[in-house]
Design a protein around this motif. Structure first.
Motif, short mmCIF file in Angstrom:
data_model
loop_
_atom_site.label_atom_id
_atom_site.label_comp_id
_atom_site.label_asym_id
_atom_site.label_seq_id
_atom_site.Cartn_x
_atom_site.Cartn_y
_atom_site.Cartn_z
N MET A 94 0.83 -1.21 0.00
CA MET A 94 0.00 0.00 0.00
C MET A 94 0.86 1.26 0.00
SD MET A 94 -3.15 -0.35 -0.53
CE MET A 94 -3.43 1.41 -0.34
N LEU B 123 2.08 1.63 -3.56
CA LEU B 123 0.99 2.01 -4.46
C LEU B 123 0.65 3.49 -4.30
CD1 LEU B 123 -2.25 0.00 -5.13
CD2 LEU B 123 -2.38 2.44 -4.65
N ARG B 124 0.52 3.93 -3.06
CA ARG B 124 0.17 5.33 -2.82
C ARG B 124 1.21 6.29 -3.41
NH1 ARG B 124 -1.12 3.61 2.82
NH2 ARG B 124 -3.38 3.30 2.86
N GLY C 38 2.80 5.83 -6.09
CA GLY C 38 2.80 5.84 -7.55
C GLY C 38 3.34 4.58 -8.21
N PRO D 110 -11.93 -1.93 -5.73
CA PRO D 110 -12.37 -1.31 -6.98
C PRO D 110 -11.68 0.03 -7.24
CG PRO D 110 -14.25 -2.21 -5.81
CD PRO D 110 -13.06 -2.34 -4.88
N ALA D 111 -11.34 0.76 -6.18
CA ALA D 111 -10.74 2.08 -6.36
C ALA D 111 -9.27 2.02 -6.78
CB ALA D 111 -10.88 2.90 -5.08
N ASN D 112 -8.56 0.97 -6.37
CA ASN D 112 -7.12 0.94 -6.68
C ASN D 112 -6.72 -0.19 -7.61
OD1 ASN D 112 -6.84 -1.48 -5.23
ND2 ASN D 112 -6.27 -0.45 -3.33
N GLN D 113 -7.69 -0.94 -8.12
CA GLN D 113 -7.40 -2.15 -8.90
C GLN D 113 -6.56 -1.90 -10.14
OE1 GLN D 113 -10.36 -3.18 -11.67
NE2 GLN D 113 -11.87 -1.82 -10.81
N HIS D 114 -6.53 -0.66 -10.63
CA HIS D 114 -5.74 -0.41 -11.84
C HIS D 114 -4.25 -0.29 -11.54
CE1 HIS D 114 -6.67 3.40 -10.03
NE2 HIS D 114 -5.97 4.08 -10.88
N ARG D 115 -3.87 -0.45 -10.28
CA ARG D 115 -2.46 -0.28 -9.89
C ARG D 115 -1.80 -1.59 -9.49
NH1 ARG D 115 -0.46 2.83 -12.53
NH2 ARG D 115 1.24 3.20 -11.10
N ARG E 233 -8.10 -8.69 -15.38
CA ARG E 233 -7.56 -7.36 -15.72
C ARG E 233 -6.12 -7.22 -15.20
NH1 ARG E 233 -11.40 -3.65 -13.46
NH2 ARG E 233 -12.55 -3.70 -15.42
N ASN F 268 -5.48 11.06 -3.19
CA ASN F 268 -4.64 10.07 -3.86
C ASN F 268 -5.47 9.35 -4.92
OD1 ASN F 268 -3.10 7.76 -4.57
ND2 ASN F 268 -1.86 8.09 -2.74
N LEU G 245 -4.55 7.32 -7.05
CA LEU G 245 -4.08 5.95 -7.32
C LEU G 245 -4.74 4.97 -6.37
CD1 LEU G 245 -0.38 6.96 -7.76
CD2 LEU G 245 -2.01 6.43 -9.55
N SER G 246 -4.76 5.33 -5.08
CA SER G 246 -5.34 4.42 -4.09
C SER G 246 -6.81 4.70 -3.87
CB SER G 246 -4.57 4.55 -2.77
OG SER G 246 -4.77 5.83 -2.21
N GLN H 289 -14.30 2.98 -14.37
CA GLN H 289 -13.96 4.38 -14.12
C GLN H 289 -12.64 4.83 -14.72
OE1 GLN H 289 -11.99 5.10 -10.49
NE2 GLN H 289 -12.49 3.11 -9.66
N ARG I 246 -10.23 11.87 -10.26
CA ARG I 246 -9.41 10.98 -11.09
C ARG I 246 -9.72 11.20 -12.58
NH1 ARG I 246 -10.59 5.70 -9.04
NH2 ARG I 246 -8.88 5.92 -7.57
N THR J 188 2.74 12.26 -6.47
CA THR J 188 3.73 11.26 -6.07
C THR J 188 5.12 11.84 -6.32
OG1 THR J 188 3.86 10.22 -8.26
CG2 THR J 188 2.15 9.40 -6.76
#
Lengths: 567, 567
Positions: free
Chosen positions: A225, A228-229, A231, A254-259, A297, B27, B29-30, B257, B297, B316
């Motif tokens: 975490m 991730l935060r 970047g 769901p909010a951070n899944q793209h990372r 994904r 943030n 990202l998170s 999103q 975002r 970041t």
């Protein structure tokens, strides 16, 4: 395919080459399962829906996902070159890998990297390369080659090179080491992958500020975490030894899944062929409760975005037709695999022939055998001992009192205190590092291997010096390999003549050889899942805490060589 | 800042230049709000948390978000050049815009694009350019310049050029037009923005297959979802006339999103300065129920990813210190704005001086006045009529019977049937297109403007020929502009001497001029929010359904010129 033809195919004015009819498309962009047929022309997806076609396959309602992408893998860890590696992973749905060839690069430099490129070409797996930033990783070991900034820069013009491979020398970054910053500086316009186990706070912030964009070394939720935060793309690693998935999947939201994405980093062949690689990660994540489309994904769109592979990672018109067909969304197992529009695997078997290697490599085992001596003088009372941790690459820095006799410190298998040696094997310099290790569990005999990250010197662990010498000598005679011996008897062996890292045999044969070697090691008492892969990381001086190289023991936190004896 | 200094600052070994203490960091990202201070050195963010610093600002718990990014805007629509545009949008938190300068390019070609670049340089707004793919948009209008593929390719080497601007000529793509495909082909390695209102099915698939990666023309949820599923980044547009946000925000889900961003496309100055641009979109989306961090975002990370602006879009270490500070997460209004680490706006006002324009442009109004004649012979019974739709750029293709007298078809304001003319103004060719329009609502008088997308000929709409001539002539005398007239009297005017598109006055002055002109138009009976901007799209022959150019009426669905009279 030229643009004009592509457009005509997508409009349906020209029939598709292949229509995958009646599929359920995993749309990693919308997060949906969309019933649709997939039309393919040449190497591309041209459309979704009903299309005129020359040929079709009825999927009968099976799921179709983008081909899986392994975000970070050292192919050499599977002990086979890329063409054979492809035969292991492609039937399981991995169509693209991002590899840092730093194992072979540490042995053979640019010649090794070129060998990897050539072995991959025209094969059924897209192999992208992150050029090796840390050859050598540090100056605390001897390796076979040095890659300076000026060696790497010309590789940027190769279309298969995406950026700079894992910058393991994070202390070098933080200390402003010119040679390290020269490489990072030259790749600011590309992807730069990181490697910073346990790095936190301002040190981590400085590492990120330098331009490093990912990390695959997080073993705890808190560590991941923080990264991730700040970047970093968090690569969730599930390899043979390092298995971080169970710890990290719970933080995917769901909010951070793209990372997040998945990677294997280092997998031995039996694991790749048996349980699987990225497909195993996908299934494991789903079993842990991750939404299946999200899990897919993490294996497709996210790594494609991170590595700027804009032609991959989703099933949309114009993208590469890299596709996996499977029947169970809760546990995807590839039934059909397409790469560049071609069916390359069915029911776990390749449907296209393997291409024989276009060249081989010179022998790389250069050991000054006359100077090899495993004896450890009893120069103190308490010694540093490397302590293994289950499923972890990090070790504990233990302290214990070795058993001593006649002025010599001995292995004591009854106390699980084995001797370990790392013999320099590139320059025949005669350098040898010696120490003790706990956790290998051998009651007798010895293991030796020319696979020892990242310098790949000859590593030997044993219960007695005779067994150690038998095993080590046999590795030399094989031009590299892995050997199990007891006394003067070789119990099992795997020849790895390609750089001392990779086999010349087919992956299925090799898998059996490795399993036999692992079984032999277990027969000698080792309880480990893969004692050879575990052993190969005991010499890696950039992963905490205590490691052994040909130059001696390394305290990784202090990033310094330390004496064996404390007092 | 050089890498070594950046690392020292991030480690805290060198004090930061500025510490924004006691903030709540958004943030993206998170997906979290994280209480933290933000340390800045030079133009970069160097770390989050407590840092030694030379100077600090106590944010007192305010929120800090990345600077907003407008994913697609035609700066010229604000009727000011980039330096003045910056003064309108930067105080509201927009620090980066992606612009397609195709308005000025259609008038002055490469000279116009260079003017935009020069006006932006050293200003407080990062202006990236998507080079104009459609100059002219079609051959169904006369414009001032032609940009061929070979004109555009050299621009790829400009670091501020990100790719190819909206490919409005989608029929050209679908028909395999060589000139269009040449441009698309040359930008396959870059971002290619799209424009495909209403395109669906195989046509849309072919358009996407060609390499087009985004669309900002969706006006319905179904249209946007189809585009998203096929791989397009959906740009949610909230401009002066085109307001699609309310229709599209409801389809944003946690799963999809990452495939949306915000853009303004075309905004007149009063809207930008008054209600806001991207900040207005963020607030509106939150008001419609979108999670605030997600809304932010869409205004930061998502467009940065789409346009491969890897130095922007998140807070970041190592990224550009483009930051917006605000107090209300439910309705963000910029209190402080930082760009490249410098405070550039506070409480809605710039804190850095505007840079005077470095050059001006030659006059561009070339009209053959002697041949201008607004009379329409009554050559039939039923005529095609352009029908306006509220807050939409698309029009209806109506049919009605104009009032005729003495062999002439007349405007009939009582039936809201006005005359419209488009006078060629680049080559003084004498070309003039004439027709009828419903929905402008003028009871008397006329409006004229040299802003008429995308060819920017002189557009005139009026209730009688005398008023039309007065308005048109006055626009000519101003070297371009917008005029409201009745009879021989000019009621209001806005001079736009820069290409006939942009003012030489400060944006605040201009805003008042435009408001006065709009008020005057309303005084004549128009009920529209901005009759001039609405009018400017009535000549745009690439947005359905019926439009008028200097060459005549265009049926956009058929992509062909059609006669005024049906029978």
């Amino acid at each position: 395919m030229d643009l004009k033809s592509l457009i005509r195919h997508a409009k349906g004015d020209e029939p598709a080459d292949l229509l995958l009819r009646n599929g359920r498309v995993v749309n990693v962009l919308s997060g949906e399962i969309v019933p649709a047929s997939v039309a393919i022309a040449g190497e591309c997806i041209v459309g979704l829906g009903d299309y005129p076609t020359r040929r079709e396959i009825d999927l009968g309602g099976s799921f179709v996902a983008p081909g899986f992408i392994d975000a970070h893998v050292h192919i050499e860890s599977a002990l086979v070159p890329p063409a054979e590696f492809a035969r292991a992973v492609v039937p399981r749905g991995t169509t693209t890998v991002i590899t840092d060839p730093h194992e072979i690069a540490n042995v053979l430099g640019l010649e090794g990297i070129r060998f990897m490129f050539e072995s991959a070409k025209f094969g059924p797996l897209s192999m992208y390369v992150m050029v090796s930033s840390c050859v050598p990783a540090t100056s605390m070991a001897t390796n076979g080659a040095v890659l300076h900034g000026y060696d790497l820069f010309p590789l940027k013009s190769d279309p298969w090179v995406l950026g700079l491979g894992e910058v393991m020398n994070y202390p070098g970054v933080l200390n402003g080491d010119d040679a390290v910053l020269e490489k990072i500086g030259a790749f600011q316009d590309r992807v730069i992958d990181g490697h910073s186990p346990g790095l936190s706070g301002r040190g981590l912030q400085a590492y990120v500020a330098s331009g490093v964009q990912s990390d695959h070394e997080s073993t705890t939720a808190a560590e991941a975490m923080e990264k991730l935060r700040l970047g970093m793309m968090v690569m969730i690693r599930e390899g043979t030894v390092a298995r971080d998935l169970a710890a990290l999947v719970p933080i995917v939201t769901p909010a951070n899944q793209h990372r997040f994405c998945f990677c294997t980093d280092d997998c031995q062949p039996a694991d790749l062929v048996g349980r699987g690689g990225i497909d195993h990660a996908v299934r494991s994540a789903i079993a842990l409760g991750l939404d299946p489309v999200t899990a897919i994904r993490l294996a497709t769109w996210n790594p494609a975005q991170h590595f700027r592979l804009h032609q991959r990672g989703a099933i949309t018109p114009g993208r590469r037709a890299d596709l996996v067909v499977f029947d169970d969304l809760q546990a995807p197992r590839a039934r059909l695999v397409f790469r560049n529009g071609e069916l390359v695997a069915r029911d776990g078997q390749m449907t296209v022939p393997a291409r024989p290697p276009s060249r081989t490599l010179r022998s790389t085992m250069n050991v000054a055998w006359d100077s090899v001596d495993f004896r450890i003088p009893a120069a103190g009372r308490r010694a540093r001992v490397i302590g293994l941790l289950t499923n972890r690459l990090v070790t504990e820095a233990l302290v214990d009192e070795p058993t001593c006799r006649d002025g010599e410190a001995l292995a004591d298998p009854a106390r699980d205190l084995l001797k370990m040696a790392v013999i320099e094997r590139h320059m025949a310099s005669g350098a040898i590092g010696k120490g003790f290790v706990r956790g290998m569990g051998l009651r007798e005999g010895a293991l030796a291997s020319s696979v020892a990250h990242d310098h790949h010197n000859l590593i030997v662990i044993g219960a007695d010096d005779v067994s150690m010498m038998t095993a080590a000598r046999r590795v030399g005679a094989l031009h590299g390999g892995m050997v199990v011996a007891t006394g003067d008897r070789v119990l099992a062996e795997v020849a790895l003549p390609l750089g001392g890292l990779m086999s010349a045999d087919p992956v299925e044969t090799l898998r059996l050889q490795v399993e036999a070697a692992v079984d032999a090691a277990r027969g000698l008492g080792s309880p480990l899942h893969d004692p050879f892969m575990m052993m190969s990381f005991l010499a890696l001086e950039v992963i905490p805490s205590l490691k052994l190289t040909d130059k001696g023991l390394v305290d990784v936190e202090r990033f310094a060589l330390v004496p064996l004896w404390i007092d």
